[in-house]
Every structure is written in structure tokens, then in C-alpha cells.
Design an enzyme around this catalytic site. Structure first.
Site, PDB file in Angstrom:
ATOM      1  N   GLU B 256       0.841  -1.202   0.000  1.00 39.93           N
ATOM      2  CA  GLU B 256       0.000   0.000   0.000  1.00 39.93           C
ATOM      3  C   GLU B 256       0.878   1.254   0.000  1.00 39.93           C
ATOM      4  OE1 GLU B 256      -2.612   0.455   3.369  1.00 39.93           O
ATOM      5  OE2 GLU B 256      -3.487   2.306   2.585  1.00 39.93           O
ATOM      6  N   GLY B 354      -3.274  33.521  -8.679  1.00 39.67           N
ATOM      7  CA  GLY B 354      -4.740  33.512  -8.599  1.00 39.67           C
ATOM      8  C   GLY B 354      -5.349  32.355  -9.368  1.00 39.67           C
ATOM      9  N   GLY B 378      -0.722   5.278   6.949  1.00 37.12           N
ATOM     10  CA  GLY B 378       0.361   5.498   7.914  1.00 37.12           C
ATOM     11  C   GLY B 378       0.772   6.961   7.908  1.00 37.12           C
TER      12      GLY B 378
END
Lengths: 249, 393
Positions: B256, B354, B378
Site C-alpha cells: 500500500e 490567482g 500510515g
């Protein structure tokens, strides 16, 4: 029925083409190369005919340097069965390509050959027609629909001002237009399977074809740059510019 | 390089070369790039604003082989090396809409425990339809009372005949609203890590309910709180042995984190690419933004961090492919990646000014995805501590 699909390795359609400094051609060093998009359509059509049970085997042929085998692998990953690379570092012109394909066809004996109508690098739009003439086969060019029934082939052609449907006797040559189909992605499992599919190699010398160029490139230049537009203050000024500067009125 | 670009031409920034890549890796990268360009990028804002993407995308992702990546071939998967996963993450990141990848790929955290520890019957029932894009799979570990503290989770599963009866809550669950199956971490035994088990819950089971959560980022992803109220789950849905869930959960985290790191580095690179191209077009004080030294320095700093992170990722992936489990380095890589993404998102929005503050531009979307990466899978603090302990400090 066996289908033969020639594929060409060309500069990727996303790449902006640059002319070489010396004008001898376009820059190919470190440029991303891919399969000619019209050829992808040809491969897709062949796969669909196989999925319908019309075709039994799809053989992909490419003529070019060693790296053209990557283009063949792409077609194999899409679903073609077998590849043939005619290896040459010569820039083969359409007539040379047609002659080489004729030789390959004489050994492979396909019932149908599907080609892209043109390659996006030189836009020649000649190979399919020349091949049909050399073989004495029927041809259906600029196809937007292809239907096989028994020994005949109905091809809907994109022509000026509309569509024309013709019936051809097999074996035949078909060249693809943009709207024939939308090519599939080569899926990851099929990319891995393609690695194991057979890819034979031959050469113009082995096939006995002289591919020396008949044309000489004199110069290659960038298209003229589009100059900036102007704003006009009034209708009178616009009419005057159209009349006197653009010369369209 | 920039000087050789023509007006209006975009600069594409590729990862630094990885000497281990084969023609097949590169072919997959081409396929992924086209898939993301045609199937995801045009809809990025629409899906982000809608808070979800069409379920059909799961099937499309299966058609290119994306969902199958890393799962056993006998259940319809394609078992390939870590570089394929990294390529997939990096290409998904080019769309700059993190929520899509998070939900689309939630099975990469929910389904591996089934592939590792499920019974053959359970694997045959759950893996093929998920890889085909027909079923959605999620993972539920975090609870309202604590996230990374897996050993102290409170949701209980009590054995009752041939069923387990689940009670408790899970929260911040990615794909939680749409998942058909969820791998749930539950307490089957005493307190601590020794009493934790994993069990698959069919979300059609009575006693299961869920509510959606609104978030700072990952808008296109459906995130939920889950409730289990005497939810009776067949005992055969247990993954592995009772009380042995903790190890499986920990095993999951390595991949993961590599996936997340690859995604973060990819999004950082997307920020750089967007910024370079914007800075070439935008003129201030009589010259393109990119000719101002202060902007060029930003681009150089972004590049430095992205390339260093990519090299770290490639190196660790190669070690994992060679059978190592470099836990400490993977923790540090994740932090390196999230901090690189944070830096690049900041500098990108800052350079856009912007325009970068306006909703719907790519760098604005990525800016919103920074925190979830630094917290999920984590948190940075947990990663540092775990790494330090693993290194014996």
C-alpha cells in the site's frame, strides 16, 4: 480465413514534427514512435472479424528497422496471432512496400488484406491500391464498414459527398478510414501474452525485392507560420482589407 | 529543452530512466497513458464536483488489465513485478484527481488479504468478479477511537454457531459507500494484537449500514463510516486463522505504501509539468514567468525532489522484487514522497497565483490531495517512529 494486416512504425501522432537542420527530412532521433493510427484501425477490424468467427488467423507484417518489431508486438498485444518483420533500414517507398507485401502474401495466402488508407508520416495513400493492382485483386478503399458473407465482401466507402457501398469478391484488399472502428487498448495480460507469440524475420534481399528509393528528397521545410490577426475598427475597414489586402472580394 | 519547444507546444515530463524497465513495461505505460487521457482526465472536474465517478470505470479499468495487476493468475489476475504497479500509479496521477484512483483501486488494499489467507472457495467467489470490475472491494481497519493503532481496535466479532456476530464502527473507509465486500479487522480475542482477526463482510448483510463523509480532498472517492449492529457473517468468511489478522494487515502495508509513494511522486511530477507549461505561457513584467529567476529556482527545486524520490522508489521496488522487505525504508520513502508532493503542490499553486487558487485547475485539485496522502496508509509521524524503531535507533 486468414487476414493479413501490414502495420507501419511512424512518429507518434502526439509528437510535434520538427524538420532537420539540414532540411533532409524530419527529426527522428529520440522521438516517440508508435503504430500508424490507420493501421491500428486495420488491426482492430481484423480482430473483430476473428471474434465474429469470420477470420481464423491474423498475421501482422511490418517493414522497417529492428524497432518495427515493437509495432508488431503492439498489434499482437491487441489480439493478432503472429508477426512477420521485413527488416530493412532503407526508407521503403509505397511501390517497394507493395512489392514486398505481394511476396509475403504469396507465402501466407490470406483471404483478406486490411491496410491503413495512408500512413501519417508521408500521407502517400498508395500502398493498398498498388498492392491490389500487383495482385490483380479487388479493392475497397477508405472503408467505414466491412461485412463478409461467404465469398463476398461488402465495403462501405467514404467518398466525396457521401457513402458508397461496393461488393468485392475475395480475396481482396481493404484500406481503412477513420470511422471504421475505435481500436481497443492492448490490455496488460495481452501485452504479456504477446511476448510469447511467434515473430518471424525476413528481409527484402531474401524476398528478392529491390527497394532502392525511386524518389529523391530535394528539401523539407516547415509549414509557413501563421501570422497574428488584426482587429478592425469598422465594417468599412474590414471590407477595404478584404478587397485590397486579402484580395478575396 | 524548453528552448526547442515551439509556441503552444506542451512539455511532457517523464520519470527519470529506470534501467530495469522492459519493452513490456513501456508498452503498459503507453496503454495507461492513453487510458487516463481518454477515460479519466476529460471528466476529472465533473467527477470531483459530483463526489463520485461512474461505476462503469471499474469495468473499463479491468479491460486494460489495471484491476488485475498483482493478483494470482488462477483467479483472473496478472502477477507482475512492482514496476507495473508504480507505472499504473504514476500514470493515474497525471489526471490529477486522486479520488478516482483511491476508490478505483481500493481492492488493492481490500482484496490481498483474501488472496493471501482466504479459503480456496472464498478466493474463487470473491477475486474474479472484483478483478472483472463487477464488484467493489474495500478495507476497513480505522475506527473512530483510533487509526494506526491497529492492536487496540474495538469492533468485535463473537462466534455464534457457524457465524460471527459483528458489533462496532469503522470510519474513513475508502469506497465505503459503494463497496460490495469489505475486509474488516475485528477483535475475536483478548486485547492487543493477538486478538485481531480479518473477516469479509458482504455489505448486503442485515445489521450493516453506512453513511457518507465529506472531505478536504479525494472528492471523487466515496468515503464512509460503517456500522455493524449484530451483523451476522458466515464463519467461512474469516481470513486465515482466528486471532492471526494482525500479521496479514501489516503485510498489506508495504505494498500500500509503495503504491501511495508512486502516486505522490506522480502527482508531484504533474505539478511540475503543469507549472513549467504555465510559466512558459504566462507573461509578467514584459517576459514569460519562466524567465524570472525566482520561478526557475522553484522548478529546479521541484525537479530535484521528484527525481530523488523516484530513484528511491525504483530502488526499493527493485529490493522488494528481490524478496526483501525493507520496512524502514518504505516508511521513509512514503514520507519523502508525501513531502515532495506537498512541496510541489505548494510551489505549483504559488506559481499559478490567482489561477491556481481557482477551483478546477489541476494544481488546485492536487493541492487538496496533499494531506490525505500524508495521513492515510500510515501518518508521517507514525512512519518516522516505525522507521526509527526498525533501524534500531
Amino acid at each position: 480465413m486468414k487476414i493479413l494486416v501490414p502495420v507501419k512504425r511512424v512518429v507518434d501522432y502526439n509528437v510535434k514534427i520538427r524538420v532537420k537542420q539540414d532540411g533532409s527530412g524530419v527529426e527522428l532521433a529520440n522521438v516517440k514512435m508508435s503504430m500508424n493510427p490507420f493501421d491500428e484501425i486495420a488491426v482492430e477490424e481484423a480482430i473483430r472479424l476473428k471474434e465474429k468467427g469470420v477470420a481464423t488467423e491474423i498475421v501482422v507484417v511490418s517493414i522497417g528497422p529492428q524497432q518495427a518489431s515493437e509495432t508488431i508486438r503492439t498489434a499482437l498485444a491487441m489480439g493478432a496471432d503472429r508477426g512477420v518483420l521485413v527488416k530493412t533500414d532503407v526508407n521503403v517507398e509505397p511501390l517497394g512496400v507493395a512489392k514486398l507485401l505481394k511476396k509475403v502474401i504469396e507465402t501466407e495466402n490470406p483471404g483478406l488484406v486490411i491496410l491503413g488508407k495512408q500512413a501519417i508520416d508521408d500521407d502517400s495513400n498508395q500502398t493498398g491500391q498498388m498492392l491490389a493492382a500487383l495482385l490483380g485483386w479487388a479493392q475497397g478503399t477508405f472503408a467505414s464498414k466491412v461485412e463478409v458473407s461467404g465469398e463476398t465482401l461488402a465495403v462501405t466507402r467514404e467518398i466525396d459527398g457521401g457513402l458508397q457501398t461496393i461488393e468485392l469478391k475475395l480475396p481482396a484488399i481493404v484500406t481503412t478510414d477513420l470511422r471504421l472502428n475505435e481500436p481497443r487498448y492492448a490490455s496488460l495480460p495481452n501485452i504479456m501474452k504477446a511476448k510469447k507469440k511467434p515473430l518471424d524475420e525476413t528481409s527484402p534481399e531474401t524476398l528478392g525485392v529491390d527497394v532502392a528509393p525511386r524518389l529523391k528528397v530535394l528539401s523539407t521545410v516547415e509549414p509557413p507560420k501563421r501570422s497574428a490577426g488584426v482587429k478592425v475598427a469598422s465594417v468599412e475597414e474590414l471590407v477595404s482589407k478584404l478587397k485590397n489586402e486579402a484580395g478575396v472580394l | 529543452m524548453a528552448d526547442s519547444l515551439q509556441a503552444g507546444e506542451r512539455m511532457i515530463i517523464e520519470p527519470i530512466p529506470n534501467p530495469h524497465l522492459t519493452p513490456e513495461h513501456l508498452a503498459f505505460r503507453d496503454v495507461m497513458r492513453r487510458f487516463v487521457q481518454t477515460e479519466i482526465e476529460p471528466y476529472a472536474n465533473e467527477w470531483d464536483e459530483a463526489g463520485e465517478f461512474p461505476r462503469e470505470l471499474y469495468k473499463k479499468a479491468s479491460a486494460v488489465g489495471l484491476l488485475q495487476l498483482g493478483f494470482p493468475e488462477e483467479y483472473g489476475g496478472v502477477e507482475l513485478d512492482q514496476f507495473y504497479g508504480n507505472i499504473a500509479s504514476a500514470e493515474m496521477a497525471r489526471a490529477g484527481v486522486g479520488g478516482v484512483g483511491a476508490s478505483l483501486m481500493s481492492h488493492t488494499i481490500g482484496l490481498p488479504p483474501v488472496a493471501i489467507a482466504g479459503s480456496p472457495e472464498l478466493k474463487a467467489k470473491l477475486i474474479p468478479p472484483t478483478l472483472a470490475g463487477e464488484k467493489i472491494f474495500a478495507l476497513a481497519i480505522t475506527e473512530p477511537s483510533g487509526g494506526s493503532d491497529v492492536a487496540n481496535l474495538r469492533t468485535t466479532a463473537r462466534r455464534d454457531g457457524d457465524h460471527y456476530v459483528l458489533n462496532g464502527e469503522k470510519t474513513f473507509i475508502t469506497s465505503g459507500m459503494r463497496a460490495d465486500y469489505i475486509t474488516v479487522a475485528v477483535r475475536t480475542g483478548e486485547g492487543g494484537r493477538g486478538g485481531v482477526s480479518l473477516i469479509v463482510v458482504d455489505t448486503a448483510t442485515p445489521g450493516f449500514s453506512r453513511t457518507p463523509l465529506r472531505k478536504m480532498g479525494w472528492w471523487a472517492s466515496d468515503t464512509a463510516t460503517l456500522y455493524f449492529d449484530n451483523c451476522r457473517v458466515p464463519a467461512e468468511n474469516l481470513l486465515g486463522e482466528e486471532h492471526h489478522g494482525f500479521r496479514i494487515i501489516m503485510r498489506n502495508f508495504n505494498s500500500e505504501r509503495l503504491f501511495m509513494a508512486a502516486g505522490c511522486i506522480g502527482q508531484a511530477r504533474t505539478c511540475l509539468e503543469e507549472t513549467v507549461n504555465y510559466a512558459r505561457e504566462r507573461h509578467t513584467f514584459g517576459k514569460p514567468l519562466i524567465q524570472h529567476q525566482v520561478i526557475r529556482h522553484k522548478l529546479a527545486d521541484m525537479t530535484m525532489r521528484i527525481n530523488a524520490s523516484q530513484a528511491y522508489l525504483d530502488h526499493l521496488s527493485w529490493r522488494v522484487m528481490n524478496g526483501e522487505s525493507p520496512v524502514a525504508d518504505i516508511c521513509l520513502l512514503k514520507n519523502q514522497a508525501t513531502q515532495t508532493m506537498e512541496f510541489c503542490a505548494r510551489e505549483a499553486v504559488q506559481t499559478f497565483g490567482g489561477a491556481g487558487f481557482m477551483r478546477g485547475c489541476k494544481v488546485e485539485r492536487i493541492y487538496r490531495e496533499v494531506r490525505v496522502n500524508a495521513i492515510g496508509g500510515g501518518a508521517e509521524e507514525i512512519m518516522r517512529d516505525l522507521a526509527a524503531r526498525q533501524l534500531g535507533y
